[in-house]
Design a protein around this motif. Structure first.
Motif, short mmCIF file in Angstrom:
data_model
loop_
_atom_site.label_atom_id
_atom_site.label_comp_id
_atom_site.label_asym_id
_atom_site.label_seq_id
_atom_site.Cartn_x
_atom_site.Cartn_y
_atom_site.Cartn_z
N ARG A 92 0.85 -1.19 0.00
CA ARG A 92 0.00 0.00 0.00
C ARG A 92 0.89 1.25 0.00
NH1 ARG A 92 -1.13 2.96 3.92
NH2 ARG A 92 -0.59 1.44 5.52
N ARG A 93 1.90 1.22 0.85
CA ARG A 93 2.81 2.37 0.98
C ARG A 93 3.60 2.60 -0.31
NH1 ARG A 93 4.81 0.26 5.61
NH2 ARG A 93 2.80 0.51 6.60
N THR A 115 1.29 3.89 -3.17
CA THR A 115 0.95 5.30 -2.96
C THR A 115 2.13 6.18 -3.36
OG1 THR A 115 -0.24 4.54 -1.01
CG2 THR A 115 0.01 6.92 -1.25
N ALA A 137 2.46 8.66 -6.70
CA ALA A 137 2.77 10.08 -6.50
C ALA A 137 4.06 10.45 -7.23
CB ALA A 137 2.91 10.37 -5.00
N GLU A 149 4.39 7.47 8.78
CA GLU A 149 4.17 7.10 7.40
C GLU A 149 4.65 8.16 6.41
OE1 GLU A 149 0.75 4.42 5.84
OE2 GLU A 149 2.44 4.09 7.14
N ARG A 150 4.42 9.43 6.77
CA ARG A 150 4.79 10.51 5.84
C ARG A 150 6.30 10.52 5.57
NH1 ARG A 150 2.43 15.62 8.51
NH2 ARG A 150 2.60 14.21 10.27
N LEU A 158 6.92 7.84 3.03
CA LEU A 158 6.46 8.26 1.70
C LEU A 158 7.39 9.30 1.09
CD1 LEU A 158 2.57 8.39 2.05
CD2 LEU A 158 3.97 6.82 0.70
#
Lengths: 268, 321
Positions: free
Chosen positions: A75-76, A79, A83, A132-133, A136
């Motif tokens: 998922r990570r 995403t 992006a 999480e940020r 990412l």
């Protein structure tokens, strides 16, 4: 023609299977056969398989952790990757279409690309916190650069005759970009997409290793390390490799399909 | 005098296979001791400060290495770089579970870990840990296992287990900085770092007694490499004696012991603690050489409950008596 192709495919598959058997045989010899290393340093293939089976389809209260970790990591990475594709395409277009941006930003991006993603993790942790940020951020940073560079590079390599032909047929501005330039750069961009994927996947696992506290393959590696469970560490490494390889194969198929359609590769 | 450790034939054959250059013949040149710069490892700090370990190894060279967590110590142990170590029961049990050549030889300290919340975190009870970030020295270590047990008792779960509490590893000496940077909302730390955080205005949520078993649980134990022990029974006896003397000093002359501990902590971590902080931390830690096998067994069960192992090993085969 078709039978010869499938014959070659079978041969490749056979060699790959033989290779796997050889690896397992050497593994068995080193661990169970000759007992060169104690199991807490280098575990047997059986112990690693046990971790994989518990982690993927075990039904106990503490089982299924690897499956959850795979879901979290995928998922990570998806995403971050999507992006990165969006950001990389935009920046690549800007660089490809305007030479001032290309000569400034382009040079810096090449430099940034040479920095290992793990080097950004401490900064990401301080800037975003242990979350999480931060992961990412590292994934996007690693992923967008190859895409931006491949898009801008491909735009520069579009044969001038194509532009001229497009203009002559009435395309200009946005329609020239969408209907002539972007289709023209697609095969090269796909190579960039594949590079970006492997960069993003590697960056993800590296960042997850340091940013614990979420379901992730990186965390499984860290838990294995912390509990002296080398079998779990190796199981996770194998899963990381298999997933990375599968995605790469998928993208490679798309890439060669497109290249064949463009007449860049021999096909049926 | 040294009772043979009961180990599986497999382990012994492995040990023999590995000891290529046999250590039986020549006397050891260097003895490597591992420990952490925490008050719960005070017997190690005292042993160093007062030269007790040097006395134990005699003519051999003593190499004392400070580790920040059981994880790194356990790795060094697996790599054969540590002969004797002070370590928490969590990593020791994990090492035993994986078949590392470890012998648990003595106790060092009990209790001495507290749960502290950052003053502006809004946490006042265990229940309020929900949705917060809680630091432990390292994943899978003794405090981590205790924290997961506390969470379970409170009906909470870690994020990795599908709950809301984020558990992050932060070395105890770094928790003061981590709280200042708001990287964690609370921490379950061994002393003196709990008392040091409290001195900065952070809030004690659970004292050493409410963590587990009313405070009657080992926090630090002494282990030796089984192969080292077999080859050097006299050295192990020496270390046991040094540990006993250190513990006796800690209980007999607390004031002098605190000064000695503070001196070692400053040397190892660069943090000089207020004597009152250390005094408070001391009051929450009990030093003893005895081993509570029942508590260790319960620890092993908690380790399974936390998901770090699938089975409880037969600990009695790892304990030297």
């Amino acid at each position: 023609m078709d039978t010869r192709r499938s014959g070659a495919r079978w041969r490749t598959a056979t060699w790959q299977a033989l290779g796997l058997v050889l690896i397992l045989a050497v593994w068995w010899l080193v661990t169970d056969g000759l007992k060169l290393y104690p199991p807490y340093v280098f575990p047997s293939a059986r112990a690693v398989w046990t971790e994989i089976s518990y982690g993927l389809w075990g039904t106990g209260p503490q089982d299924g952790k690897l499956l959850a970790a795979i879901a979290g990591s995928l998922r990570r990475v998806l995403t971050g990757y999507l992006a990165a594709v969006a950001l990389g395409t935009c920046i690549g277009l800007l660089m490809g279409l305007w030479s001032p941006i290309r000569s400034t930003l382009g040079a810096y991006l090449t430099g940034v690309q040479s920095i290992p993603s793990i080097a950004f993790v401490p900064f990401a942790i301080l800037f975003f916190g242990l979350n999480e940020r931060a992961v990412l951020f590292v994934v996007i940073l690693e992923g967008f650069i190859p895409i931006a560079l491949s898009v801008s590079g491909a735009l520069l390599n579009v044969p001038p005759t194509l532009r001229v032909a497009g203009r002559t047929l009435g395309a200009s501005g946005l329609s020239l970009l969408l209907r002539v330039l972007l289709p023209a750069v697609l095969p090269n961009v796909l190579t960039g997409l594949r590079t970006a994927w492997s960069f993003a996947w590697r960056a993800l696992v590296g960042a997850e290793l340091l940013i614990a506290g979420s379901k992730s393959l990186g965390e499984q590696l860290e838990i294995g390390r912390n509990t002296a469970n080398v079998a779990l560490v190796l199981a996770t490494i194998i899963i990381i490799g298999v997933i990375g390889g599968l995605f790469d194969a998928l993208l490679r198929t798309v890439e060669s399909r497109v290249r064949r359609d463009y007449g860049l590769e021999a096909g049926e | 005098m040294t009772q043979q450790a009961r180990r599986s034939p497999l382990l012994i054959s492995l040990a023999l296979g590995l000891t290529l250059s046999s250590a039986h013949a020549q006397p050891v040149q260097t003895v490597r001791l591992g420990f952490f710069p925490n008050l719960t490892h005070a017997p190690a700090l005292i042993g160093l400060e007062r030269g007790l370990f040097q006395k134990a190894v005699g003519a051999a060279k003593l190499e004392a290495k400070a580790f920040v967590s059981g994880t790194s110590l356990s790795e060094a142990f697996a790599g054969g770089q540590i002969d004797v170590a002070y370590i928490g029961p969590g990593p020791a049990i994990n090492a035993a579970t994986r078949g590392m050549p470890i012998q648990i030889v003595a106790g060092a300290s009990e209790a001495g870990a507290v749960l502290i919340a950052r003053k502006d975190s809004g946490i006042r009870t265990y229940k309020e840990l929900a949705g917060k970030v809680v630091a432990v020295p390292s994943a899978g270590n003794t405090q981590d296992i205790s924290l997961r047990h506390i969470l379970k008792e409170q009906g909470l779960k870690s994020k990795a287990d599908g709950g809301t509490v984020t558990i992050v590893p932060i070395p105890p000496a770094d928790t003061i900085a981590a709280f200042a940077a708001k990287r964690a909302d609370a921490t379950l730390v061994p002393e003196p770092w709990g008392a040091a955080l409290q001195a900065q205005g952070h809030v004690l949520i659970g004292d050493e007694k409410t963590v587990w078993r009313g405070g009657k649980y080992p926090t630090t134990i002494m282990i030796v490499n089984a192969r080292f022990a077999q080859a050097n029974p006299a050295l192990v006896e020496g270390f046991l004696k040094a540990n006993t003397e250190a513990v006796a000093f800690l209980t007999r002359s607390p004031a002098a012991a605190q000064a000695a501990v503070n001196h070692q902590l400053l040397k190892l971590t660069g943090v000089k603690l207020d004597p009152r902080v250390l005094q408070r931390a001391f009051a929450r830690t009990r030093f003893t050489t005895s081993l509570d096998l029942e508590a260790l067994k319960e620890y092993a069960a908690l380790n399974v409950e936390a998901g770090y192992a699938r089975s409880v090993p037969d600990l009695s085969s790892f304990i030297r008596r």
